[in-house]
Design a protein around this motif. Structure first.
Motif, PDB file in Angstrom:
ATOM      1  N   LEU A   1      19.845  18.816  53.326  1.00  0.00           N
ATOM      2  CA  LEU A   1      21.235  18.809  52.863  1.00  0.00           C
ATOM      3  C   LEU A   1      21.338  18.236  51.446  1.00  0.00           C
ATOM      4  CD1 LEU A   1      23.052  17.682  56.139  1.00  0.00           C
ATOM      5  CD2 LEU A   1      23.145  19.941  55.058  1.00  0.00           C
ATOM      6  N   ALA A   2      20.537  17.197  51.171  1.00  0.00           N
ATOM      7  CA  ALA A   2      20.554  16.605  49.837  1.00  0.00           C
ATOM      8  C   ALA A   2      20.013  17.586  48.799  1.00  0.00           C
ATOM      9  CB  ALA A   2      19.729  15.317  49.836  1.00  0.00           C
ATOM     10  N   LEU A   3      18.938  18.305  49.142  1.00  0.00           N
ATOM     11  CA  LEU A   3      18.376  19.291  48.225  1.00  0.00           C
ATOM     12  C   LEU A   3      19.352  20.440  47.986  1.00  0.00           C
ATOM     13  CD1 LEU A   3      14.685  19.458  49.530  1.00  0.00           C
ATOM     14  CD2 LEU A   3      15.508  18.377  47.433  1.00  0.00           C
ATOM     15  N   ALA A   4      20.047  20.852  49.055  1.00  0.00           N
ATOM     16  CA  ALA A   4      21.040  21.919  48.914  1.00  0.00           C
ATOM     17  C   ALA A   4      22.183  21.478  48.005  1.00  0.00           C
ATOM     18  CB  ALA A   4      21.567  22.315  50.284  1.00  0.00           C
ATOM     19  N   GLN A   5      22.610  20.230  48.158  1.00  0.00           N
ATOM     20  CA  GLN A   5      23.700  19.727  47.317  1.00  0.00           C
ATOM     21  C   GLN A   5      23.269  19.635  45.858  1.00  0.00           C
ATOM     22  OE1 GLN A   5      26.923  19.188  48.466  1.00  0.00           O
ATOM     23  NE2 GLN A   5      27.237  19.222  46.235  1.00  0.00           N
ATOM     24  N   THR A   6      22.020  19.234  45.632  1.00  0.00           N
ATOM     25  CA  THR A   6      21.496  19.187  44.262  1.00  0.00           C
ATOM     26  C   THR A   6      21.524  20.576  43.632  1.00  0.00           C
ATOM     27  OG1 THR A   6      20.055  17.321  44.793  1.00  0.00           O
ATOM     28  CG2 THR A   6      19.464  18.643  42.863  1.00  0.00           C
ATOM     29  N   LEU A   7      21.115  21.571  44.412  1.00  0.00           N
ATOM     30  CA  LEU A   7      21.126  22.947  43.917  1.00  0.00           C
ATOM     31  C   LEU A   7      22.544  23.394  43.594  1.00  0.00           C
ATOM     32  CD1 LEU A   7      19.870  25.674  43.307  1.00  0.00           C
ATOM     33  CD2 LEU A   7      19.796  26.139  45.756  1.00  0.00           C
TER      34      LEU A   7
ATOM     35  N   VAL B   1      12.443  24.124  45.011  1.00  0.00           N
ATOM     36  CA  VAL B   1      12.228  22.864  45.726  1.00  0.00           C
ATOM     37  C   VAL B   1      12.814  22.950  47.131  1.00  0.00           C
ATOM     38  CG1 VAL B   1      12.870  20.425  45.803  1.00  0.00           C
ATOM     39  CG2 VAL B   1      12.058  21.435  43.663  1.00  0.00           C
ATOM     40  N   LEU B   2      14.027  23.500  47.242  1.00  0.00           N
ATOM     41  CA  LEU B   2      14.654  23.659  48.553  1.00  0.00           C
ATOM     42  C   LEU B   2      13.832  24.604  49.434  1.00  0.00           C
ATOM     43  CD1 LEU B   2      16.921  23.338  50.626  1.00  0.00           C
ATOM     44  CD2 LEU B   2      18.227  25.083  49.368  1.00  0.00           C
ATOM     45  N   LYS B   3      13.381  25.675  48.854  1.00  0.00           N
ATOM     46  CA  LYS B   3      12.628  26.659  49.638  1.00  0.00           C
ATOM     47  C   LYS B   3      11.287  26.093  50.100  1.00  0.00           C
ATOM     48  CE  LYS B   3      11.261  31.495  49.615  1.00  0.00           C
ATOM     49  NZ  LYS B   3      11.171  32.735  48.841  1.00  0.00           N
ATOM     50  N   ILE B   4      10.615  25.345  49.240  1.00  0.00           N
ATOM     51  CA  ILE B   4       9.346  24.714  49.625  1.00  0.00           C
ATOM     52  C   ILE B   4       9.576  23.726  50.762  1.00  0.00           C
ATOM     53  CG2 ILE B   4       7.570  23.095  48.831  1.00  0.00           C
ATOM     54  CD1 ILE B   4       7.769  24.503  46.071  1.00  0.00           C
ATOM     55  N   ALA B   5      10.679  22.998  50.699  1.00  0.00           N
ATOM     56  CA  ALA B   5      10.997  22.047  51.774  1.00  0.00           C
ATOM     57  C   ALA B   5      11.228  22.784  53.099  1.00  0.00           C
ATOM     58  CB  ALA B   5      12.226  21.218  51.402  1.00  0.00           C
ATOM     59  N   LEU B   6      11.906  23.930  53.044  1.00  0.00           N
ATOM     60  CA  LEU B   6      12.100  24.732  54.256  1.00  0.00           C
ATOM     61  C   LEU B   6      10.763  25.186  54.829  1.00  0.00           C
ATOM     62  CD1 LEU B   6      15.150  26.929  53.155  1.00  0.00           C
ATOM     63  CD2 LEU B   6      15.172  25.091  54.855  1.00  0.00           C
ATOM     64  N   ARG B   7       9.857  25.584  53.949  1.00  0.00           N
ATOM     65  CA  ARG B   7       8.523  26.014  54.401  1.00  0.00           C
ATOM     66  C   ARG B   7       7.775  24.861  55.076  1.00  0.00           C
ATOM     67  NH1 ARG B   7       7.647  28.825  49.481  1.00  0.00           N
ATOM     68  NH2 ARG B   7       7.792  31.081  49.728  1.00  0.00           N
TER      69      ARG B   7
ATOM     70  N   MET C   1      30.825  27.931  56.013  1.00  0.00           N
ATOM     71  CA  MET C   1      29.398  28.154  55.730  1.00  0.00           C
ATOM     72  C   MET C   1      28.736  26.803  55.453  1.00  0.00           C
ATOM     73  SD  MET C   1      27.643  30.544  52.743  1.00  0.00           S
ATOM     74  CE  MET C   1      28.487  32.039  53.255  1.00  0.00           C
ATOM     75  N   ASP C   2      27.571  26.550  56.058  1.00  0.00           N
ATOM     76  CA  ASP C   2      26.874  25.277  55.875  1.00  0.00           C
ATOM     77  C   ASP C   2      26.365  25.153  54.431  1.00  0.00           C
ATOM     78  OD1 ASP C   2      23.705  25.925  55.811  1.00  0.00           O
ATOM     79  OD2 ASP C   2      24.776  27.354  57.095  1.00  0.00           O
ATOM     80  N   PRO C   3      26.103  23.922  53.972  1.00  0.00           N
ATOM     81  CA  PRO C   3      25.688  23.721  52.577  1.00  0.00           C
ATOM     82  C   PRO C   3      24.381  24.418  52.212  1.00  0.00           C
ATOM     83  CG  PRO C   3      26.409  21.650  53.556  1.00  0.00           C
ATOM     84  CD  PRO C   3      26.363  22.643  54.675  1.00  0.00           C
ATOM     85  N   ILE C   4      23.451  24.518  53.166  1.00  0.00           N
ATOM     86  CA  ILE C   4      22.157  25.139  52.845  1.00  0.00           C
ATOM     87  C   ILE C   4      22.341  26.625  52.587  1.00  0.00           C
ATOM     88  CG2 ILE C   4      19.862  25.680  53.750  1.00  0.00           C
ATOM     89  CD1 ILE C   4      19.988  23.008  55.257  1.00  0.00           C
ATOM     90  N   THR C   5      23.035  27.315  53.490  1.00  0.00           N
ATOM     91  CA  THR C   5      23.307  28.737  53.285  1.00  0.00           C
ATOM     92  C   THR C   5      24.115  28.947  52.012  1.00  0.00           C
ATOM     93  OG1 THR C   5      23.301  29.090  55.669  1.00  0.00           O
ATOM     94  CG2 THR C   5      24.320  30.802  54.328  1.00  0.00           C
ATOM     95  N   MET C   6      25.119  28.089  51.808  1.00  0.00           N
ATOM     96  CA  MET C   6      25.977  28.205  50.626  1.00  0.00           C
ATOM     97  C   MET C   6      25.153  28.074  49.340  1.00  0.00           C
ATOM     98  SD  MET C   6      29.328  25.891  49.707  1.00  0.00           S
ATOM     99  CE  MET C   6      29.819  25.995  51.427  1.00  0.00           C
ATOM    100  N   ALA C   7      24.208  27.117  49.312  1.00  0.00           N
ATOM    101  CA  ALA C   7      23.401  26.897  48.117  1.00  0.00           C
ATOM    102  C   ALA C   7      22.473  28.074  47.845  1.00  0.00           C
ATOM    103  CB  ALA C   7      22.600  25.608  48.267  1.00  0.00           C
ATOM    104  N   ILE C   8      21.834  28.583  48.901  1.00  0.00           N
ATOM    105  CA  ILE C   8      20.904  29.710  48.731  1.00  0.00           C
ATOM    106  C   ILE C   8      21.654  30.946  48.255  1.00  0.00           C
ATOM    107  CG2 ILE C   8      19.395  31.307  49.982  1.00  0.00           C
ATOM    108  CD1 ILE C   8      18.531  28.892  51.704  1.00  0.00           C
ATOM    109  N   VAL C   9      22.790  31.242  48.877  1.00  0.00           N
ATOM    110  CA  VAL C   9      23.574  32.413  48.484  1.00  0.00           C
ATOM    111  C   VAL C   9      24.071  32.281  47.053  1.00  0.00           C
ATOM    112  CG1 VAL C   9      25.734  33.651  48.926  1.00  0.00           C
ATOM    113  CG2 VAL C   9      24.251  33.024  50.838  1.00  0.00           C
ATOM    114  N   ALA C  10      24.537  31.082  46.694  1.00  0.00           N
ATOM    115  CA  ALA C  10      25.039  30.869  45.328  1.00  0.00           C
ATOM    116  C   ALA C  10      23.924  31.046  44.299  1.00  0.00           C
ATOM    117  CB  ALA C  10      25.655  29.471  45.210  1.00  0.00           C
ATOM    118  N   ALA C  11      22.718  30.558  44.618  1.00  0.00           N
ATOM    119  CA  ALA C  11      21.592  30.707  43.681  1.00  0.00           C
ATOM    120  C   ALA C  11      21.227  32.171  43.497  1.00  0.00           C
ATOM    121  CB  ALA C  11      20.390  29.919  44.191  1.00  0.00           C
ATOM    122  N   LEU C  12      21.217  32.928  44.593  1.00  0.00           N
ATOM    123  CA  LEU C  12      20.899  34.352  44.494  1.00  0.00           C
ATOM    124  C   LEU C  12      21.998  35.103  43.743  1.00  0.00           C
ATOM    125  CD1 LEU C  12      19.422  34.998  48.054  1.00  0.00           C
ATOM    126  CD2 LEU C  12      18.201  34.647  45.913  1.00  0.00           C
ATOM    127  N   ASP C  13      23.256  34.715  43.968  1.00  0.00           N
ATOM    128  CA  ASP C  13      24.350  35.330  43.219  1.00  0.00           C
ATOM    129  C   ASP C  13      24.231  35.043  41.725  1.00  0.00           C
ATOM    130  OD1 ASP C  13      25.498  36.490  45.423  1.00  0.00           O
ATOM    131  OD2 ASP C  13      26.981  34.911  45.733  1.00  0.00           O
TER     132      ASP C  13
END
Length: 630
Positions: A85-91, A34-40, A1-13
């Motif tokens: 990727l950096a924002l996902a890693q921070t999360l 912050v990650l979600k705003i960047a995606l937008r 699983m890529d870091p972005i998906t992994m970070a989003i799933v982990a935050a929701l969990d």
């Protein structure tokens, strides 16, 4: 699983999205936002990737939706973007740094919704003592009398005497709930609020939820303006052992204990006038005659007192004017009916045109606090501006144009007692004044369209901010729903359609089911009137709301209409959505074969039009259906 998906799933969990979290969880939530705003910003608010994230937020445990997210991240090449990727890693780092903690003991809290007290409470000692004696669990007490006679002030004083501290009173250990039907006459909406206060989802109906919530509780329900409620028997049927304190203009046969509230005794009316009018009302003879001419009505006495103070006018001069009015030839009961509009007209003759127009705009809002910005914007929008161009001007004005200063106008209205200031907001000071503004003052041309424009812009702005934005919209929700209803009454279909569309997702996310039904019904009517092809979307939204509430049969009725509309217009995407929704509704009813057939048809359409995300979701539902049968 890529870091972005992994970070989003982990935050929701971690369960931090949408919650008022503790400090550590707030840190995770901030990194997630912050990650979600960047995606937008990189892919657009309407992109498949952002849409998938929002769908996963609604059902974070869905394996299929996680797979769709993983697919969309790769398709959009988001996993190759160094910043993302950096924002996902921070999360991920913040989530991993959060220490495991044992659940803290549950803190039980009780509602303590006390209505505001009158600034000067006079001459009701006997009525207050009787009321306090009558307030008991499982008893219904109503105060009735003409508007402006002080029923709400007496009820508020009783509540504060009953619960002067930070905890609930001994008689009502489960707290006090206050609802004003002058603001919102819909009983189902009031019951939704009560259910949520006690942690109950308002399903399958608010009536069922409140009956569950109050079954084992002993609270006090304070209901102001009961004559406005559209279903009094419904409230009484679900109250359990709770007490009810109500105010009303009229008697109600369903409530056995009713106190008739009389005008103030003359000496107390004079005391109240002198409290508001200060030294300008020290002329005892003039003060007594004024109080008699205004029927010893507390609201009227207050309006006179604030006029004297603001105008620096002596009571004898005010009396000279009052004696020339029709009130002089009326009896006390007639004076109570006629005096307030007359006094309001006299006070409003002293204020600026801007203040009069501002109050006219307030008459179109709900009877709850509002901010002056919405009044300023409404007075600024030109009557002949188009709907979208007016919205653009609102956004432009915040950065390039100075908004008109309505502070002076607001101050005038406060000085004459027509408004209260509530923190940074304002509120019309009495339902009679609100009614007068609605009936007798001329609002700016196309005022409802202007107000709708303001709230559409605000909804667009706040929806992007999600939890924080939704909290801001919650404070404006009574006004938004009132303006939406006014759009329907004024037959401004463009404004109605735009406002309903702007708030639909917000109402869905927040679970305001009764209001979501209202918004979608108005949106549907507006679509019919405008000849828009959005009819199917409104029908689908209504079906989704009813299904969420547990009304599968009502949901099916609307999904079938949406399906018919989609087939008539050749909209294959909407056809697939409607078939999928029908499958879920029949699954809810336990009719598995029909559910399976509709879901298979939906999956086939999504595959045909090359919409893998939709096909994957339907495939998940089919798998769940098969597992449920085993």
């Amino acid at each position: 699983m890529d870091p972005i998906t992994m970070a989003i799933v982990a935050a929701l969990d971690a369960g931090v999205v949408g919650s008022a979290a503790e400090s550590g969880e707030k840190t995770i939530l901030e990194a997630y936002q912050v990650l979600k705003i960047a995606l937008r910003q990189k892919f657009g608010a309407d992109s498949d990737l952002v849409d998938t994230v929002e769908k996963l937020e609604r059902k974070p445990e869905s394996v299929a939706r996680r797979d769709v997210l993983k697919e969309d991240v790769v398709t959009a090449q988001a996993d190759r973007d160094p910043e993302l990727l950096a924002l996902a890693q921070t999360l991920l780092d913040k989530i991993n740094a959060q220490p495991d903690s044992k659940p803290s003991p549950e803190v039980v809290s009780y509602p303590l919704q006390r209505p505001p007290r009158a600034d000067y409470f006079r001459g009701r000692e006997q009525e207050l003592a009787q009321l306090l004696a009558n307030l008991q669990p499982n008893r219904l007490v109503a105060l009735y009398g003409p508007a402006g006679i002080g029923k709400s002030a007496l009820a508020a004083e009783a509540v504060w005497k009953l619960a002067p501290g930070d905890g609930p009173p001994d008689l009502f250990p489960d707290g006090i709930i206050y609802h004003n039907f002058y603001n919102q006459p819909r009983v189902d909406i009031a019951l939704e609020e009560i259910a949520r206060i006690f942690g109950e989802e308002p399903k399958p109906t608010p009536y069922d939820a409140v009956q569950r919530a109050l079954a084992e509780r002993q609270a006090l329900l304070v209901l102001d303006g009961l004559e406005q409620a559209d279903d009094l028997p419904g409230i009484l049927a679900v109250r359990g052992s709770c007490g009810i304190l109500a105010t009303s203009h009229q008697k109600h046969e369903a409530i056995p204990e009713q106190q008739d509230i009389a005008p103030l005794p003359l000496d107390e009316a004079v005391s109240l006038l002198q409290a508001w009018g200060r030294w300008r009302a020290t002329d005892q003879a003039a003060a007594r005659q004024i109080c008699e001419l205004v029927g010893r009505l507390p609201l009227a006495v207050r309006l006179v007192g604030q006029y004297l103070t603001t105008q620096k006018e002596k009571s004898a001069d005010y009396l000279a004017w009052l004696e020339k009015t029709p009130l002089f030839d009326l009896d006390t009961d007639q004076r109570q009916q006629e005096c307030v509009p007359l006094l309001l007209e006299h006070s409003l003759a002293q204020v600026s045109e801007t203040a009069q127009q501002a109050l006219a705009v307030m008459g179109l809002l709900a009877l709850v606090p509002f901010d002056q910005e919405v009044v300023a914007e409404t007075l600024t929008i030109e009557a002949d501006q188009g709907f979208l161009s007016a919205i653009r001007k609102i956004f432009k004005s915040k950065s390039e144009e100075k908004m008109p200063d309505v502070s002076l106008a607001m101050g005038e209205l406060v000085n004459y007692g027509l408004l209260w200031q509530v923190g940074q907001r304002y509120e019309v000071s009495h339902p009679l004044i609100h009614t007068y503004a609605r009936a007798h003052l001329t609002a700016p041309a196309k005022a409802i369209r202007r107000l709708a424009t303001c709230y559409v812009a605000r909804a667009w702005e706040q929806n992007v901010l999600e939890p924080d934005g939704y909290a801001r919209l919650d404070t404006d929700r009574p006004h938004i729903m009132k303006v939406l209803a006014e759009c329907l009454e004024w037959k401004d279909w463009e404004a109605a359609h735009g406002l309903a569309a702007a708030i639909e997702d917000y109402l869905d996310r927040q679970g305001y089911w009764a209001e979501r039904v209202i918004a979608n019904e108005i949106g549907l009517i507006a679509a019919w009137q405008l000849g828009r092809q959005s009819e199917g979307a409104w029908l689908g939204n209504l079906g989704d709301t009813y299904r969420t509430m547990g009304h599968a049969k009502w949901a099916i009725e609307h999904f079938e209409k949406a399906l018919t509309t989609a087939r008539q217009t050749g909209d294959r995407h909407s056809e697939g959505n409607s078939l999928g929704n029908l499958g879920l509704a029949y699954r809810d009813l336990g009719q598995i074969e029909q559910a399976r057939e509709y879901l298979k048809q939906s999956q086939a359409i999504f595959e045909e039009i090359n919409l893998p995300r939709g096909a994957t979701l339907v495939r998940e539902w089919l798998v769940e259906l098969e597992k449920g049968e085993k």
